[in-house]
Design a protein around this motif. Sequence first.
Motif, PDB file in Angstrom:
ATOM      1  N   ASP A 105      43.248  49.207 -15.354  1.00 41.91           N
ATOM      2  CA  ASP A 105      44.130  48.486 -14.424  1.00 41.91           C
ATOM      3  C   ASP A 105      43.418  47.270 -13.833  1.00 41.91           C
ATOM      4  N   LEU A 106      42.127  47.439 -13.530  1.00 44.80           N
ATOM      5  CA  LEU A 106      41.368  46.317 -12.976  1.00 44.80           C
ATOM      6  C   LEU A 106      41.230  45.190 -13.993  1.00 44.80           C
ATOM      7  N   LEU A 107      40.998  45.564 -15.255  1.00 42.08           N
ATOM      8  CA  LEU A 107      40.903  44.533 -16.291  1.00 42.08           C
ATOM      9  C   LEU A 107      42.222  43.788 -16.449  1.00 42.08           C
ATOM     10  N   GLU A 108      43.331  44.562 -16.450  1.00 37.92           N
ATOM     11  CA  GLU A 108      44.642  43.920 -16.545  1.00 37.92           C
ATOM     12  C   GLU A 108      44.921  43.043 -15.330  1.00 37.92           C
ATOM     13  N   LEU A 109      44.505  43.534 -14.166  1.00 39.16           N
ATOM     14  CA  LEU A 109      44.675  42.737 -12.948  1.00 39.16           C
ATOM     15  C   LEU A 109      43.855  41.450 -13.022  1.00 39.16           C
ATOM     16  N   LYS A 110      42.648  41.552 -13.577  1.00 38.47           N
ATOM     17  CA  LYS A 110      41.805  40.371 -13.727  1.00 38.47           C
ATOM     18  C   LYS A 110      42.453  39.360 -14.664  1.00 38.47           C
ATOM     19  N   ARG A 111      42.992  39.882 -15.813  1.00 39.13           N
ATOM     20  CA  ARG A 111      43.671  38.980 -16.736  1.00 39.13           C
ATOM     21  C   ARG A 111      44.895  38.342 -16.088  1.00 39.13           C
ATOM     22  N   ASP A 112      45.659  39.162 -15.370  1.00 40.69           N
ATOM     23  CA  ASP A 112      46.850  38.626 -14.704  1.00 40.69           C
ATOM     24  C   ASP A 112      46.465  37.580 -13.660  1.00 40.69           C
ATOM     25  N   PHE A 113      45.356  37.831 -12.969  1.00 44.18           N
ATOM     26  CA  PHE A 113      44.923  36.890 -11.937  1.00 44.18           C
ATOM     27  C   PHE A 113      44.513  35.559 -12.554  1.00 44.18           C
ATOM     28  N   HIS A 114      43.726  35.632 -13.648  1.00 43.42           N
ATOM     29  CA  HIS A 114      43.321  34.393 -14.315  1.00 43.42           C
ATOM     30  C   HIS A 114      44.541  33.667 -14.897  1.00 43.42           C
ATOM     31  N   GLU A 115      45.469  34.462 -15.427  1.00 43.18           N
ATOM     32  CA  GLU A 115      46.689  33.842 -15.959  1.00 43.18           C
ATOM     33  C   GLU A 115      47.486  33.174 -14.837  1.00 43.18           C
ATOM     34  N   GLN A 164      39.805  51.428 -14.303  1.00 43.75           N
ATOM     35  CA  GLN A 164      39.074  50.327 -14.937  1.00 43.75           C
ATOM     36  C   GLN A 164      40.015  49.473 -15.771  1.00 43.75           C
TER      37      GLN A 164
END
Length: 579
Positions: free
Chosen positions: A52-62, A50
């Motif tokens: 990792d998914l949140l970090e991936l989401k932030r990285d994706f938006h960034e 979870q």
Amino acid sequence: MNMVQVSTADLTKLGRMVAHVADTQSDLQRKQDLMQSSIGVVADAQDRTQQDLLELKRDFHEYLRRDELRHNLQVAHTEILQVRQELETKYGHFGEVRRLATGTLQALDVGIVSHGTMRSLTEELMLVTPRYWLAPALVAVAAWIRDDPELARKALAEATRRDSDKASLFFALILRRHQRNAATARWLRQYTARQDPEKLSREFTVILDAVSQGAFGHESRPLVMGQMSIWYDRLSGESETVDKQIARWAELIDTYRRPVDGRYQVLSEISPTWPQLKELYEGATVHGEAEQRFRAMFTGPVPQSEDLRERVDDILDGLVTGYDVEESPLRRKEHELQEIVKAEGDKDIATKAVQAARPLHETTVDFLTLISNAAVGTRDSDASLGTRRFAVALAKDWIVQGAGRLEAANVSAQPAAVEFQIEGWTERIDTTTREDDLVAGLADHIDAETEAAVSRVRFVGPPLNSAIAAGICLIFTLWAALAHNPGLAVFLLIGAGAAGAWSGFQARGLPAKRAELRKQGEQRKAVAVAQLRGGIAELVDLRAEWERELASATSLRDFLNRLNEVAFAGPAPDQRRGA
């Protein structure tokens, strides 16, 4: 006797079966313990997934944001080239005339250009720039130099017909360059008489330049200063006009914000009030930043030549190189694109900058706005450093009031309390709140939640129902034995043993579950209390920094109030004693 023997054998068999059931239950318990351990591992893995998914989401938006900024930047660079190419195509010939203007005068000063060459060049430019005021003005200058009054009058009439204001200033400066002071005063008198202080053209900045650089003589300087004083007093009495300048300076100063320090990470995570606190802090930084910029502007001498002709030539450059009205749409487009580049693709920041600089691109402005335009000092305002100093000294009252509005708005926007939200606990913090009380409240909240979770771990539901069923089976087992029905008795006894064993197994696991919940509760409480204390510490630091930044407003006011516009009106180098 035979019946008793059969019953005893059956009971022995039943005993073995019960023992087998007990062994099976023990094995089941071991497997269940292993399963619970595996579930814990899975839960930890799920938490990590979870996160990792949140970090991936932030990285994706960034990534999307960076891609958007990169795209905006590339488009802006491309469109700037297109706009400049269009400017060169449509108005490139204007540049040729501009380059010739002061070069002509300087070349004739040293006598290295013949009158014939001058005539040929100016008349050729007259043909290739049919609408530009500077071309006939140069023809008039060339005719004047070679003593051709008839051609000079015709060219002069044509120049003033195309743009009377710029032509008047141009000839006034040329006459002043040659110390024809009386003639200079006549041109300026004619120019100022036509001006409407509520609709001045952008080239009036040239007048401010001449005043600040001491380019006017005895006859012209009192005339210009007196006229500006009349306009200033007249427009200063119009509250709407003055309010517009104050609002403009407030808007401009508000763009001097510095971002909040990145170390405030806990507060931004646990406080829903953080966006308001961030806005409050950044709004307070504008006063110190504005003071630094103004002090830098007034630090050091203004580089000025002791030669009158060089001073006038600098002002002439500002007059002739400033773009004309017909170029304005493309120049505005170029400015908007440059702001996007300066903001590294962030259109929101660029839009604010363009909005603040919009008065610089107006075709006509009132005298007070023109002063503010000169004080802002962007490339498009055509104002020298000396002119900017002079204009800031004139506009100091509006700057002070604009900064005062920002200060008052900042103070009034301060929240009465700061809200914290941690682990479902919410509290509003003000100046009377004690940290120990907050910690105790948060700890009590988590303890209460933990105990509520523990209280729900009871011997109820299926385990209790299973125990009751085991008891009922035992009763019926006794009844079946007394009724001489060994088969049913054995079956019921097995059922009672199984239900009892499962119920007992569940009952033995309850203390472990309660202990685990309490352990998790203590961990939650330790993390939450650490967050709370960290957030409070950051809030204290942020408030202290905010107060320090806001205190700079007083220093900014003191600095501006000490400025005197008279001190920034330079004396003419050829008339220092009388100036």
